[in-house]
Design an enzyme around this catalytic site. Structure first.
Site, PDB file in Angstrom:
ATOM      1  CG  ASN A  41      32.641  17.544  60.005  1.00 59.07           C
ATOM      2  OD1 ASN A  41      31.603  17.285  59.405  1.00 59.07           O
ATOM      3  ND2 ASN A  41      33.721  16.812  59.882  1.00 59.07           N
ATOM      4  CD  GLU A  43      37.822  17.844  57.908  1.00 59.42           C
ATOM      5  OE1 GLU A  43      38.444  17.669  56.833  1.00 59.42           O
ATOM      6  OE2 GLU A  43      37.600  16.932  58.735  1.00 59.42           O
ATOM      7  CB  CYS A  52      33.170  19.777  66.176  1.00 59.86           C
ATOM      8  SG  CYS A  52      34.781  19.074  66.518  1.00 59.86           S
ATOM      9  CD  GLU A  54      29.814  17.061  67.940  1.00 56.22           C
ATOM     10  OE1 GLU A  54      30.401  17.623  66.985  1.00 56.22           O
ATOM     11  OE2 GLU A  54      30.169  15.962  68.392  1.00 56.22           O
ATOM     12  CB  CYS A  85      35.813  16.046  70.243  1.00 55.19           C
ATOM     13  SG  CYS A  85      35.612  17.841  70.092  1.00 55.19           S
ATOM     14  CB  CYS A  88      31.977  19.172  71.096  1.00 58.94           C
ATOM     15  SG  CYS A  88      32.498  19.694  69.449  1.00 58.94           S
TER      16      CYS A  88
HETATM   17  N1  THU Z   1      34.385  16.083  64.466  1.00 54.54           N
HETATM   18  C1  THU Z   1      33.155  16.612  64.761  1.00 54.54           C
HETATM   19  O1  THU Z   1      32.536  17.281  63.931  1.00 54.54           O
HETATM   20  N2  THU Z   1      32.647  16.371  65.986  1.00 54.54           N
HETATM   21  C2  THU Z   1      33.270  15.651  66.962  1.00 54.54           C
HETATM   22  O2  THU Z   1      32.798  15.592  68.084  1.00 54.54           O
HETATM   23  C3  THU Z   1      34.493  14.921  66.660  1.00 54.54           C
HETATM   24  C4  THU Z   1      35.171  15.306  65.401  1.00 54.54           C
HETATM   25  C5  THU Z   1      34.959  16.334  63.147  1.00 54.54           C
HETATM   26  C6  THU Z   1      36.166  17.237  63.174  1.00 54.54           C
HETATM   27  C7  THU Z   1      36.883  16.809  61.917  1.00 54.54           C
HETATM   28  O3  THU Z   1      36.362  17.537  60.827  1.00 54.54           O
HETATM   29  C8  THU Z   1      36.513  15.356  61.737  1.00 54.54           C
HETATM   30  O4  THU Z   1      35.393  15.132  62.564  1.00 54.54           O
HETATM   31  C9  THU Z   1      37.612  14.383  62.116  1.00 54.54           C
HETATM   32  O5  THU Z   1      38.088  14.622  63.390  1.00 54.54           O
END
Ligand code: THU
Length: 128
Positions: A41, A43, A52, A54, A85, A88
């Site tokens: 991920n 940000e 994300c 994935e 999520c 994804c």
């Molecule tokens: N996140 C992912 O990388 N994958 C997911 O399926 C759920 C959330 C990340 C996004 C964000 O940077 C952090 O987790 C918190 O939500």
């Protein structure tokens, strides 16, 4: 082999850029030729631009010319293991509902087929 896939997901999780949530995620996708493509991920100060792990991994696979994806491992530091999520799941569905999804935490793992995680999915067939 799924042990290697899980190892790669845990490895790339270390590269996550998550200064806001501090929730580090790593993903590794295996294509039908055995190649592995990873993502973490990333940000952003604007929050909404966050990508994300994935989706990063899907992008890496597609950029490498791999579209037949068979297995995904997603790694995080929580128990029970965090699952992909909704956004994804929708992106993954584009490349097949039979995808095996492995979610791993520090001490346990769970497995599904993508069709179980996104029942009644909207797919390209929905458009016809
Ligand atoms: N996140 C992912 O990388 N994958 C997911 O399926 C759920 C959330 C990340 C996004 C964000 O940077 C952090 O987790 C918190 O939500």
């Amino acid at each position: 082999m799924s042990a290697q896939l899980v190892r790669r997901a845990r490895e790339v999780m270390q590269n996550a850029y998550a200064p806001y949530s501090e929730f580090h995620v790593g993903a590794a996708i295996e294509a039908d030729d055995g190649s592995i493509h990873v993502g973490c991920n990333v940000e952003n100060a604007s929050y909404g631009l966050t990508i994300c792990a994935e989706r990063m991994a899907v992008g890496a696979a597609v950029a490498a010319g791999k579209r037949r994806l068979v297995r995904l491992a997603v790694a995080s530091a929580v128990e029970p293991p965090a699952t992909p999520c909704g956004a994804c799941r929708q992106l993954l569905v584009e490349f097949g509902l039979d995808l095996e999804v492995i979610a791993v935490g520090p001490s346990s793992e769970r497995r599904w087929r993508l069709r179980e995680l996104l029942p009644e999915a909207f797919t390209r067939e929905s458009l016809t």
